[in-house]
Scaffold this motif. Structure first.
Motif, PDB file in Angstrom:
ATOM      1  N   PRO A 246       0.832  -1.209   0.000  1.00  0.00           N
ATOM      2  CA  PRO A 246       0.000   0.000   0.000  1.00  0.00           C
ATOM      3  C   PRO A 246       0.866   1.257   0.000  1.00  0.00           C
ATOM      4  O   PRO A 246       1.659   1.489   0.911  1.00  0.00           O
ATOM      5  CB  PRO A 246      -0.799  -0.133   1.301  1.00  0.00           C
ATOM      6  N   GLY A 247       0.743   2.047  -1.041  1.00  0.00           N
ATOM      7  CA  GLY A 247       1.512   3.286  -1.131  1.00  0.00           C
ATOM      8  C   GLY A 247       2.990   3.084  -1.360  1.00  0.00           C
ATOM      9  O   GLY A 247       3.772   4.009  -1.118  1.00  0.00           O
ATOM     10  N   GLU A 248       3.406   1.920  -1.844  1.00  0.00           N
ATOM     11  CA  GLU A 248       4.821   1.638  -2.061  1.00  0.00           C
ATOM     12  C   GLU A 248       5.044   1.081  -3.467  1.00  0.00           C
ATOM     13  O   GLU A 248       4.333   0.170  -3.905  1.00  0.00           O
ATOM     14  CB  GLU A 248       5.345   0.635  -1.028  1.00  0.00           C
ATOM     15  N   VAL A 249       6.062   1.634  -4.141  1.00  0.00           N
ATOM     16  CA  VAL A 249       6.385   1.247  -5.510  1.00  0.00           C
ATOM     17  C   VAL A 249       7.898   1.087  -5.632  1.00  0.00           C
ATOM     18  O   VAL A 249       8.657   1.943  -5.160  1.00  0.00           O
ATOM     19  CB  VAL A 249       5.895   2.306  -6.522  1.00  0.00           C
ATOM     20  N   ALA A 250       8.329  -0.006  -6.252  1.00  0.00           N
ATOM     21  CA  ALA A 250       9.732  -0.165  -6.642  1.00  0.00           C
ATOM     22  C   ALA A 250       9.830   0.159  -8.127  1.00  0.00           C
ATOM     23  O   ALA A 250       8.912  -0.126  -8.897  1.00  0.00           O
ATOM     24  CB  ALA A 250      10.216  -1.588  -6.373  1.00  0.00           C
ATOM     25  N   PHE A 251      10.948   0.773  -8.545  1.00  0.00           N
ATOM     26  CA  PHE A 251      11.056   1.134  -9.959  1.00  0.00           C
ATOM     27  C   PHE A 251      12.496   1.101 -10.424  1.00  0.00           C
ATOM     28  O   PHE A 251      13.445   1.156  -9.635  1.00  0.00           O
ATOM     29  CB  PHE A 251      10.453   2.524 -10.216  1.00  0.00           C
ATOM     30  N   ARG A 252      12.647   1.019 -11.728  1.00  0.00           N
ATOM     31  CA  ARG A 252      13.915   1.198 -12.425  1.00  0.00           C
ATOM     32  C   ARG A 252      13.644   2.046 -13.659  1.00  0.00           C
ATOM     33  O   ARG A 252      12.634   1.864 -14.333  1.00  0.00           O
ATOM     34  CB  ARG A 252      14.484  -0.145 -12.884  1.00  0.00           C
ATOM     35  N   THR A 253      14.568   2.948 -13.958  1.00  0.00           N
ATOM     36  CA  THR A 253      14.476   3.727 -15.186  1.00  0.00           C
ATOM     37  C   THR A 253      15.612   3.302 -16.105  1.00  0.00           C
ATOM     38  O   THR A 253      16.772   3.251 -15.689  1.00  0.00           O
ATOM     39  CB  THR A 253      14.578   5.233 -14.898  1.00  0.00           C
ATOM     40  N   ALA A 254      15.271   2.986 -17.357  1.00  0.00           N
ATOM     41  CA  ALA A 254      16.254   2.553 -18.346  1.00  0.00           C
ATOM     42  C   ALA A 254      16.123   3.407 -19.588  1.00  0.00           C
ATOM     43  O   ALA A 254      15.144   4.145 -19.763  1.00  0.00           O
ATOM     44  CB  ALA A 254      16.045   1.074 -18.694  1.00  0.00           C
ATOM     45  N   ASP A 255      17.123   3.325 -20.474  1.00  0.00           N
ATOM     46  CA  ASP A 255      16.972   3.952 -21.782  1.00  0.00           C
ATOM     47  C   ASP A 255      16.361   2.930 -22.739  1.00  0.00           C
ATOM     48  O   ASP A 255      16.057   1.796 -22.353  1.00  0.00           O
ATOM     49  CB  ASP A 255      18.299   4.518 -22.287  1.00  0.00           C
ATOM     50  N   SER A 256      16.161   3.319 -23.984  1.00  0.00           N
ATOM     51  CA  SER A 256      15.455   2.449 -24.919  1.00  0.00           C
ATOM     52  C   SER A 256      16.220   1.180 -25.253  1.00  0.00           C
ATOM     53  O   SER A 256      15.640   0.204 -25.735  1.00  0.00           O
ATOM     54  CB  SER A 256      15.133   3.214 -26.210  1.00  0.00           C
ATOM     55  N   SER A 257      17.534   1.137 -24.965  1.00  0.00           N
ATOM     56  CA  SER A 257      18.319  -0.077 -25.194  1.00  0.00           C
ATOM     57  C   SER A 257      18.164  -1.068 -24.052  1.00  0.00           C
ATOM     58  O   SER A 257      18.637  -2.207 -24.157  1.00  0.00           O
ATOM     59  CB  SER A 257      19.802   0.283 -25.355  1.00  0.00           C
ATOM     60  N   GLY A 258      17.543  -0.640 -22.971  1.00  0.00           N
ATOM     61  CA  GLY A 258      17.392  -1.486 -21.796  1.00  0.00           C
ATOM     62  C   GLY A 258      18.437  -1.247 -20.732  1.00  0.00           C
ATOM     63  O   GLY A 258      18.382  -1.858 -19.651  1.00  0.00           O
ATOM     64  N   ALA A 259      19.409  -0.370 -20.982  1.00  0.00           N
ATOM     65  CA  ALA A 259      20.441  -0.068 -19.994  1.00  0.00           C
ATOM     66  C   ALA A 259      19.830   0.726 -18.844  1.00  0.00           C
ATOM     67  O   ALA A 259      19.203   1.774 -19.062  1.00  0.00           O
ATOM     68  CB  ALA A 259      21.580   0.718 -20.630  1.00  0.00           C
ATOM     69  N   VAL A 260      20.006   0.259 -17.610  1.00  0.00           N
ATOM     70  CA  VAL A 260      19.416   0.905 -16.436  1.00  0.00           C
ATOM     71  C   VAL A 260      20.208   2.160 -16.097  1.00  0.00           C
ATOM     72  O   VAL A 260      21.428   2.110 -15.914  1.00  0.00           O
ATOM     73  CB  VAL A 260      19.386  -0.055 -15.242  1.00  0.00           C
ATOM     74  N   VAL A 261      19.517   3.288 -15.996  1.00  0.00           N
ATOM     75  CA  VAL A 261      20.172   4.572 -15.700  1.00  0.00           C
ATOM     76  C   VAL A 261      19.843   5.089 -14.300  1.00  0.00           C
ATOM     77  O   VAL A 261      20.597   5.878 -13.739  1.00  0.00           O
ATOM     78  CB  VAL A 261      19.807   5.628 -16.767  1.00  0.00           C
ATOM     79  N   LEU A 262      18.715   4.664 -13.735  1.00  0.00           N
ATOM     80  CA  LEU A 262      18.324   5.025 -12.377  1.00  0.00           C
ATOM     81  C   LEU A 262      17.816   3.751 -11.722  1.00  0.00           C
ATOM     82  O   LEU A 262      16.782   3.207 -12.120  1.00  0.00           O
ATOM     83  CB  LEU A 262      17.243   6.112 -12.386  1.00  0.00           C
ATOM     84  N   ASP A 263      18.561   3.255 -10.733  1.00  0.00           N
ATOM     85  CA  ASP A 263      18.351   1.920 -10.200  1.00  0.00           C
ATOM     86  C   ASP A 263      17.895   1.977  -8.745  1.00  0.00           C
ATOM     87  O   ASP A 263      17.932   3.018  -8.104  1.00  0.00           O
ATOM     88  CB  ASP A 263      19.655   1.129 -10.321  1.00  0.00           C
ATOM     89  N   ARG A 264      17.469   0.828  -8.226  1.00  0.00           N
ATOM     90  CA  ARG A 264      17.097   0.649  -6.819  1.00  0.00           C
ATOM     91  C   ARG A 264      15.997   1.612  -6.401  1.00  0.00           C
ATOM     92  O   ARG A 264      15.933   2.043  -5.246  1.00  0.00           O
ATOM     93  CB  ARG A 264      18.300   0.799  -5.908  1.00  0.00           C
ATOM     94  N   GLY A 265      15.112   1.957  -7.308  1.00  0.00           N
ATOM     95  CA  GLY A 265      14.130   3.002  -7.043  1.00  0.00           C
ATOM     96  C   GLY A 265      13.081   2.614  -6.019  1.00  0.00           C
ATOM     97  O   GLY A 265      12.572   1.487  -6.010  1.00  0.00           O
ATOM     98  N   ALA A 266      12.755   3.572  -5.157  1.00  0.00           N
ATOM     99  CA  ALA A 266      11.678   3.417  -4.173  1.00  0.00           C
ATOM    100  C   ALA A 266      10.846   4.693  -4.189  1.00  0.00           C
ATOM    101  O   ALA A 266      11.382   5.800  -4.103  1.00  0.00           O
ATOM    102  CB  ALA A 266      12.248   3.165  -2.781  1.00  0.00           C
ATOM    103  N   PHE A 267       9.542   4.510  -4.283  1.00  0.00           N
ATOM    104  CA  PHE A 267       8.586   5.638  -4.365  1.00  0.00           C
ATOM    105  C   PHE A 267       7.467   5.336  -3.387  1.00  0.00           C
ATOM    106  O   PHE A 267       6.886   4.249  -3.420  1.00  0.00           O
ATOM    107  CB  PHE A 267       8.057   5.739  -5.794  1.00  0.00           C
ATOM    108  N   ALA A 268       7.187   6.286  -2.477  1.00  0.00           N
ATOM    109  CA  ALA A 268       6.150   6.058  -1.451  1.00  0.00           C
ATOM    110  C   ALA A 268       5.190   7.227  -1.422  1.00  0.00           C
ATOM    111  O   ALA A 268       5.585   8.382  -1.585  1.00  0.00           O
ATOM    112  CB  ALA A 268       6.808   5.865  -0.091  1.00  0.00           C
ATOM    113  N   TYR A 269       3.908   6.901  -1.166  1.00  0.00           N
ATOM    114  CA  TYR A 269       2.888   7.926  -1.091  1.00  0.00           C
ATOM    115  C   TYR A 269       1.831   7.509  -0.068  1.00  0.00           C
ATOM    116  O   TYR A 269       1.706   6.328   0.282  1.00  0.00           O
ATOM    117  CB  TYR A 269       2.239   8.183  -2.459  1.00  0.00           C
ATOM    118  N   SER A 270       1.084   8.494   0.424  1.00  0.00           N
ATOM    119  CA  SER A 270       0.082   8.233   1.458  1.00  0.00           C
ATOM    120  C   SER A 270      -1.252   7.862   0.824  1.00  0.00           C
ATOM    121  O   SER A 270      -1.493   8.113  -0.344  1.00  0.00           O
ATOM    122  CB  SER A 270      -0.085   9.465   2.331  1.00  0.00           C
TER     123      SER A 270
END
Length: 270
Positions: A246-270
């Motif tokens: 609840p209110g928790e998201v894990a994420f990764r941001t990659a470029d179009s080749s699939g190379a991860v540019v922003l890793d270990r992502g955590a996003f939380a909201y109420s």
């Protein structure tokens, strides 16, 4: 050792940073908000990731040591919102250098910024680490190391945004004037073929896309990410996100080749 280890634990500030609705709008435009996001792109509402800019740029700027700034890379970034970020206002900010770690090939310097609103109540805290290549090997602690893997299933959503060729020029107007992002000669000194996009621009774009998918901006409480590879302006970004609670998201941001540019992502909201 060029990195000033004696700074660890020292506090700088306070200093006051004021902003207007136009500043909030400029930041939103710099991270890709457009006609279909008028609350942000006209400054009616601030994106939570704008808090990183308000805390860390435009007021206090102290070099942490005698090193070549072209060799500095952004490591990790976190923002914790104690209240919704207003579209205009002012904050009082303190910065604390929390750690200097010896990573062998470089030094990792971690700092935290704490910002209070006009009434003195905590508004937000941001934490950032920078990696200074060539400044390791001084015999310090290596620091903690943790493993991270995304959930073992396909992402619940994939969110896309194609950056513009001029994205770094626009984002620079928010206050991050590092020449690595605009000057080809400076970028070459750092080992890059051309200027790269600000990591915090990628961070802000990712934040905007996650908000569009999961919650209202005022409900965001935390966002963390580790910068793993540079982004070239004009590249497409793909955010893979998994609901983890609840209110928790894990994420990764990659470029179009699939190379991860922003890793270990955590996003939380109420």
């Amino acid at each position: 050792m060029a990195i000033f280890q004696s700074l660890v634990g020292q506090v700088a500030g306070p200093w006051r940073h004021e902003w207007t609705r136009e500043d909030s709008a400029l930041y939103a435009l710099a991270v890709g908000a457009g006609q279909d996001e008028l609350a942000w792109s006209t400054g009616q509402e601030a994106l939570p990731s704008f808090g990183v800019v308000l805390a860390q740029f435009g007021a206090f700027d102290e070099r942490l040591g005698d090193y070549d700034p072209a060799l500095l890379l952004h490591g990790e970034q976190e923002i914790v919102l104690h209240q919704p970020l207003p579209a205009s206002g002012s904050v009082s900010v303190l910065r604390t250098v929390t750690d200097v770690f010896d990573k062998g090939s470089g030094a990792l310097v971690a700092s935290r910024w704490d910002a209070a609103d006009e009434a003195g109540k905590p508004l937000m805290s941001t934490s950032s680490s920078v990696f200074v290549r060539g400044e390791g090997g001084f015999g310090g602690e290596r620091g903690p190391s943790t493993s991270w893997e995304p959930p073992a299933r396909p992402p619940d959503v994939s969110l896309r945004y194609t950056t513009s060729a001029n994205q770094a020029l626009l984002y620079r107007l928010t206050g991050d004037h590092n020449p690595l992002h605009v000057d080809p000669e400076f970028a070459a000194r750092g080992g890059f073929e051309r200027p790269i996009l600000h990591g915090l621009c990628t961070y802000g774009i990712t934040c905007r896309l996650l908000i569009r998918e999961f919650c209202q901006a005022a409900r965001v409480r935390r966002m963390f990410g580790r910068f793993s590879l540079p982004v070239v302006p004009g590249a497409e970004l793909v955010v893979s996100a998994w609901r983890t609670g609840p209110g928790e998201v894990a994420f990764r941001t990659a470029d179009s080749s699939g190379a991860v540019v922003l890793d270990r992502g955590a996003f939380a909201y109420s």
